[in-house]
Design a protein around this motif. Sequence first.
Motif, PDB file in Angstrom:
ATOM      1  N   MET A  99       0.827  -1.200   0.000  1.00  0.00           N
ATOM      2  CA  MET A  99       0.000   0.000   0.000  1.00  0.00           C
ATOM      3  C   MET A  99       0.868   1.260   0.000  1.00  0.00           C
ATOM      4  SD  MET A  99      -2.896   1.131   2.769  1.00  0.00           S
ATOM      5  CE  MET A  99      -1.662   1.396   4.041  1.00  0.00           C
ATOM      6  N   LEU A 100       1.940   1.271   0.831  1.00  0.00           N
ATOM      7  CA  LEU A 100       2.772   2.467   0.951  1.00  0.00           C
ATOM      8  C   LEU A 100       3.567   2.753  -0.318  1.00  0.00           C
ATOM      9  CD1 LEU A 100       4.145   2.070   4.598  1.00  0.00           C
ATOM     10  CD2 LEU A 100       2.303   3.555   3.807  1.00  0.00           C
ATOM     11  N   THR A 101       3.887   1.734  -1.075  1.00  0.00           N
ATOM     12  CA  THR A 101       4.662   1.930  -2.314  1.00  0.00           C
ATOM     13  C   THR A 101       3.760   2.027  -3.533  1.00  0.00           C
ATOM     14  OG1 THR A 101       4.951  -0.477  -2.478  1.00  0.00           O
ATOM     15  CG2 THR A 101       6.692   0.771  -1.380  1.00  0.00           C
ATOM     16  N   SER A 102       2.478   2.143  -3.319  1.00  0.00           N
ATOM     17  CA  SER A 102       1.527   2.214  -4.434  1.00  0.00           C
ATOM     18  C   SER A 102       1.584   3.578  -5.117  1.00  0.00           C
ATOM     19  CB  SER A 102       0.110   1.948  -3.918  1.00  0.00           C
ATOM     20  OG  SER A 102      -0.840   2.194  -4.929  1.00  0.00           O
ATOM     21  N   ASN A 103       1.280   3.571  -6.425  1.00  0.00           N
ATOM     22  CA  ASN A 103       1.192   4.825  -7.174  1.00  0.00           C
ATOM     23  C   ASN A 103      -0.159   5.504  -6.997  1.00  0.00           C
ATOM     24  OD1 ASN A 103       3.786   4.697  -8.345  1.00  0.00           O
ATOM     25  ND2 ASN A 103       3.065   3.233  -9.875  1.00  0.00           N
ATOM     26  N   GLN A 287       4.956   8.962  -2.777  1.00  0.00           N
ATOM     27  CA  GLN A 287       5.591  10.279  -2.763  1.00  0.00           C
ATOM     28  C   GLN A 287       5.880  10.780  -1.349  1.00  0.00           C
ATOM     29  OE1 GLN A 287       3.681  13.306  -5.091  1.00  0.00           O
ATOM     30  NE2 GLN A 287       3.906  12.184  -7.017  1.00  0.00           N
ATOM     31  N   TRP A 288       5.113  10.331  -0.375  1.00  0.00           N
ATOM     32  CA  TRP A 288       5.298  10.860   0.977  1.00  0.00           C
ATOM     33  C   TRP A 288       5.499   9.781   2.040  1.00  0.00           C
ATOM     34  CZ3 TRP A 288       1.757   9.031   4.412  1.00  0.00           C
ATOM     35  CH2 TRP A 288       0.537   8.552   3.887  1.00  0.00           C
ATOM     36  N   SER A 289       5.238   8.512   1.683  1.00  0.00           N
ATOM     37  CA  SER A 289       5.278   7.464   2.711  1.00  0.00           C
ATOM     38  C   SER A 289       6.690   6.980   3.021  1.00  0.00           C
ATOM     39  CB  SER A 289       4.430   6.268   2.265  1.00  0.00           C
ATOM     40  OG  SER A 289       4.956   5.703   1.069  1.00  0.00           O
ATOM     41  N   GLY A 290       7.680   7.323   2.159  1.00  0.00           N
ATOM     42  CA  GLY A 290       9.026   6.798   2.364  1.00  0.00           C
ATOM     43  C   GLY A 290       9.614   7.151   3.715  1.00  0.00           C
ATOM     44  N   ALA A 291       9.331   8.350   4.189  1.00  0.00           N
ATOM     45  CA  ALA A 291       9.896   8.794   5.472  1.00  0.00           C
ATOM     46  C   ALA A 291       9.297   8.040   6.652  1.00  0.00           C
ATOM     47  CB  ALA A 291       9.658  10.296   5.648  1.00  0.00           C
ATOM     48  N   ILE A 296       6.655   2.533  10.359  1.00  0.00           N
ATOM     49  CA  ILE A 296       5.380   1.809  10.339  1.00  0.00           C
ATOM     50  C   ILE A 296       5.613   0.305  10.364  1.00  0.00           C
ATOM     51  CG2 ILE A 296       3.343   1.313   8.939  1.00  0.00           C
ATOM     52  CD1 ILE A 296       3.415   4.203   7.985  1.00  0.00           C
ATOM     53  N   GLU A 297       6.556  -0.167   9.530  1.00  0.00           N
ATOM     54  CA  GLU A 297       6.772  -1.605   9.414  1.00  0.00           C
ATOM     55  C   GLU A 297       7.427  -2.205  10.655  1.00  0.00           C
ATOM     56  OE1 GLU A 297       8.832  -2.677   5.889  1.00  0.00           O
ATOM     57  OE2 GLU A 297       7.408  -1.694   4.539  1.00  0.00           O
TER      58      GLU A 297
END
Length: 379
Positions: A99-103, A287-291, A296-297
């Motif tokens: 989900m976090l790496t989704s476009n 775009q914003w979840s990388g940080a 989270i994981e």
Amino acid sequence: MQTLILIGFMVVIGAVIGGLTNSLAIKMLFRPYKEVKIGSWSVPFTPGLIPKRHDELASQLGKMVVDYLLTAEGLGKKLKSTHFTNGMISWLQIEVKKMLTSNESAAFLIEQCLGIKSPKQLLLTKTETIVRQAYQQYFAANKNVALEQLLPESLQKNVEANLPNVTDYILERGHAFLQSPEGKEKVSVMIDRFLLTKGTVGNMVSMFLGNERLVDKVQPELLKFLKDQGTNELLYNLLQQEWRKLKQKKLIEIENYLNEEEIVSFIVRTVDTQIPFFEWLEQPMNQWSGAYEDYIENNLIPKAVGVTVDLLTTHLEGLLERFHLDDIVREQVQAFSVERLEELVLTISKREFKMITYLGAVLGGIIGLIQGFIVTIIG
């Protein structure tokens, strides 16, 4: 020779009777499926044992499952087991990472998964409703309370401590304005307008001054006035008086100067622009979840699983009672056809049932052999 034939005949008859009896007993567990009647007389042993006790069997199975199989203690141990928690954490980490790496945007995923259309607008609408209700409730509850009691003490002290700075700022800005050409021209216009309103007196003043402009004489005096310490003290005392008067006013007295719509709209706009969450809703997740992905994981998901497991374990007994598992099992067993149940049991225990039939035949043959010997001895 006749004796052997008699004994053999009795052995065969005993074996046949024993085998048939056991085979018939096995079949009577399930058949006949329904009650057989001759007129108003019910044929004994109809329906079979299991069809006849179908409802009772369903009820007892339900109780057995709840009391001995799916117990709160057993399920609690399973939930707290390392294998289960690690498996749950791993599964959630994989799904969350997808989900976090989704476009796709969070708003799109929410619409797809939860069926909530335009989640951002829905949140802003809810925020506006909450802010409006809080605003109205606050004014309704405190309308007769003085501002001195409503404003934080730290804010009041801060305002009072900055009154000297405000005084200096007002005088400095006034001094700078009067020194500027624009300020001088404004003063000149005000003086001319004042003299025009005084008629003859104004004309006499203009005659005495001749070609000199009155503003050239007034401006320096005004600048001196603004720089004078007495002026500073006068303005400071005036601001103090006004501040004290303002603190004594009740909230209802200043309500008319406030615009509810503008205040609520301002707060909602501030929330929309200053809280990143609302911006993230319409941006692609990657775009914003990388940080936040690692946190989270490796932190949030394990803690969430632990808290969820502890919560479920604590309230598991009450949850099982609310699920009414015994009723669920009973209803499922009642809905299960006897024909299908017979087929299932025979498929699993076909070999054992054959052995029971053969055992009946063997026992019947042995009984026939014993009877043959007894008849031979007696006869």
